[in-house]
Design a protein around this motif. Structure first.
Motif, short mmCIF file in Angstrom:
data_model
loop_
_atom_site.label_atom_id
_atom_site.label_comp_id
_atom_site.label_asym_id
_atom_site.label_seq_id
_atom_site.Cartn_x
_atom_site.Cartn_y
_atom_site.Cartn_z
N UNK A 189 0.82 -1.22 0.00
CA UNK A 189 0.00 0.00 0.00
C UNK A 189 0.85 1.26 0.00
N UNK A 190 2.13 1.12 0.35
CA UNK A 190 3.00 2.30 0.35
C UNK A 190 3.02 2.96 -1.02
N UNK A 191 2.83 2.17 -2.10
CA UNK A 191 2.85 2.71 -3.47
C UNK A 191 1.63 3.57 -3.77
N UNK A 192 0.50 3.26 -3.14
CA UNK A 192 -0.75 3.86 -3.60
C UNK A 192 -1.70 4.26 -2.48
N UNK A 193 -1.25 4.28 -1.24
CA UNK A 193 -2.13 4.54 -0.11
C UNK A 193 -3.04 5.76 -0.28
N UNK A 194 -2.51 6.94 -0.64
CA UNK A 194 -3.40 8.11 -0.76
C UNK A 194 -4.38 8.01 -1.91
N UNK A 195 -4.10 7.14 -2.89
CA UNK A 195 -5.02 6.98 -4.01
C UNK A 195 -6.32 6.30 -3.60
N UNK A 196 -6.34 5.73 -2.41
CA UNK A 196 -7.55 5.08 -1.92
C UNK A 196 -8.56 6.07 -1.37
N UNK A 197 -8.15 7.32 -1.21
CA UNK A 197 -9.02 8.34 -0.62
C UNK A 197 -9.73 9.14 -1.71
N UNK A 198 -10.94 9.56 -1.41
CA UNK A 198 -11.74 10.32 -2.38
C UNK A 198 -11.12 11.66 -2.72
N UNK A 199 -10.35 12.24 -1.79
CA UNK A 199 -9.77 13.56 -2.02
C UNK A 199 -8.35 13.50 -2.58
N UNK A 200 -7.96 12.33 -3.13
CA UNK A 200 -6.58 12.15 -3.60
C UNK A 200 -6.15 13.22 -4.59
N UNK A 201 -6.95 13.47 -5.62
CA UNK A 201 -6.54 14.40 -6.67
C UNK A 201 -6.51 15.84 -6.17
N UNK A 202 -7.33 16.16 -5.19
CA UNK A 202 -7.28 17.51 -4.62
C UNK A 202 -6.07 17.68 -3.72
N UNK A 203 -5.76 16.64 -2.96
CA UNK A 203 -4.64 16.72 -2.01
C UNK A 203 -3.29 16.61 -2.71
N UNK A 204 -3.24 15.79 -3.77
CA UNK A 204 -1.98 15.56 -4.49
C UNK A 204 -2.18 15.88 -5.97
N UNK A 205 -2.32 17.17 -6.31
CA UNK A 205 -2.62 17.52 -7.71
C UNK A 205 -1.54 17.12 -8.69
N UNK A 206 -0.29 17.00 -8.23
CA UNK A 206 0.80 16.58 -9.12
C UNK A 206 0.97 15.08 -9.14
N UNK A 207 0.14 14.36 -8.37
CA UNK A 207 0.10 12.89 -8.31
C UNK A 207 1.35 12.27 -7.68
N UNK A 208 2.19 13.05 -7.07
CA UNK A 208 3.38 12.53 -6.38
C UNK A 208 3.21 12.70 -4.88
N UNK A 209 3.75 11.76 -4.11
CA UNK A 209 3.69 11.87 -2.65
C UNK A 209 4.88 11.14 -2.04
N UNK A 210 5.19 11.52 -0.82
CA UNK A 210 6.25 10.85 -0.07
C UNK A 210 5.70 10.52 1.31
N UNK A 211 6.55 9.98 2.17
CA UNK A 211 6.16 9.63 3.54
C UNK A 211 7.24 10.05 4.52
#
Length: 251
Positions: A189-211
């Motif tokens: 899930x580390x690869x795609x965890x935030x993609x499971x949330x409905x607000x993913x595209x609003x929170x990560x508009x550039x589609x990149x994330x770290x931890x």
């Protein structure tokens, strides 16, 4: 640049191998949409083919993980005893990345994120390292995985989404990735965890994330070392517009 979310049937065999692939990270000399806020100035991440150089017991990998990267990787190592693989890559071909990662893990090599480790590099090479060495200004960026939400993969051409994900080659990639994470003791899930949330595209508009280091550890990534301190690395990344996601568990 290659859009990892755009798949076309006319080149399906190749595309399947890279459907979590090289992305449109902003390079300072390029022009990309305003939403691409992550500023990466080291253009070596785009080397194609990658530049792979051996210096002592360190192997330096700069560029994309191409469909011949594993062969080039093994050729450069030869009979040498490599202790550390120093990476600077925006990712690329999934199968080659998994093969390189398996070699790193099997041979207990350390991984150094020298400048950038994104996409397939973060998904597999970073996870595989015995010790993970992170420089203060080094990017570690995820944006999806083979077993992530299917709606995050854009498909064009005369193949339906259902047909695409039923392809044997796609299923094999998903199985290989799942096995890799199981053997590494890391939750995929580390690869795609935030993609499971409905607000993913609003929170990560550039589609990149770290931890954060703490969340990486919760996913199962151990033995992380920093050139300075974890807090200084976090501060450096936030100044560079990296958005941090949080741990999640589908179970």
């Amino acid at each position: 640049m290659i859009n990892p979310f755009l798949l076309q049937k006319k080149n399906l065999k190749k595309v399947i191998k890279i459907f979590i692939s090289v992305s449109s990270i902003f390079i300072s000399s390029g022009v990309l949409p305003a939403s691409q806020k992550i500023d990466i100035q080291d253009e070596r991440v785009l080397n194609n083919p990658p530049e792979i150089v051996k210096k002592g017991d360190v192997l330096y990998f700069d560029g994309q993980i191409t469909n011949e990267a594993y062969v080039l990787f093994l050729k450069e190592i030869g009979n040498s005893r490599i202790k550390t693989v120093s990476v600077n890559s925006i990712g690329g071909d999934v199968e080659n990345a998994l093969s390189i990662a398996s070699y790193i893990k099997k041979n207990n090599m350390d991984i150094e994120v020298r400048s950038v480790c994104a996409s397939a590099c973060a998904n597999y090479l970073f996870v595989a390292g015995n010790r993970k060495l992170i420089n203060n200004d080094s990017y570690i960026l995820w944006h999806g995985g083979a077993n992530g939400p299917e709606q995050e993969v854009e498909i064009s051409g005369d193949i339906t989404r259902a047909e695409f994900f039923r392809l044997e080659s796609v299923q094999q990639i998903k199985k290989k990735e799942a096995l890799f994470y199981k053997e590494a003791g890391v939750r995929n899930e580390i690869c795609y965890c935030p993609q499971l949330k409905n607000n993913y595209h609003d929170t990560f508009p550039e589609k990149w994330f770290s931890y954060s280091p703490e969340d990486m550890n919760r996913f199962g990534i151990k033995n992380i070392s920093f050139a300075t301190t974890p807090s200084q690395w976090l501060m450096s990344m936030r100044k560079k517009h990296v958005i941090f996601a949080h741990y999640c568990n589908q179970e």
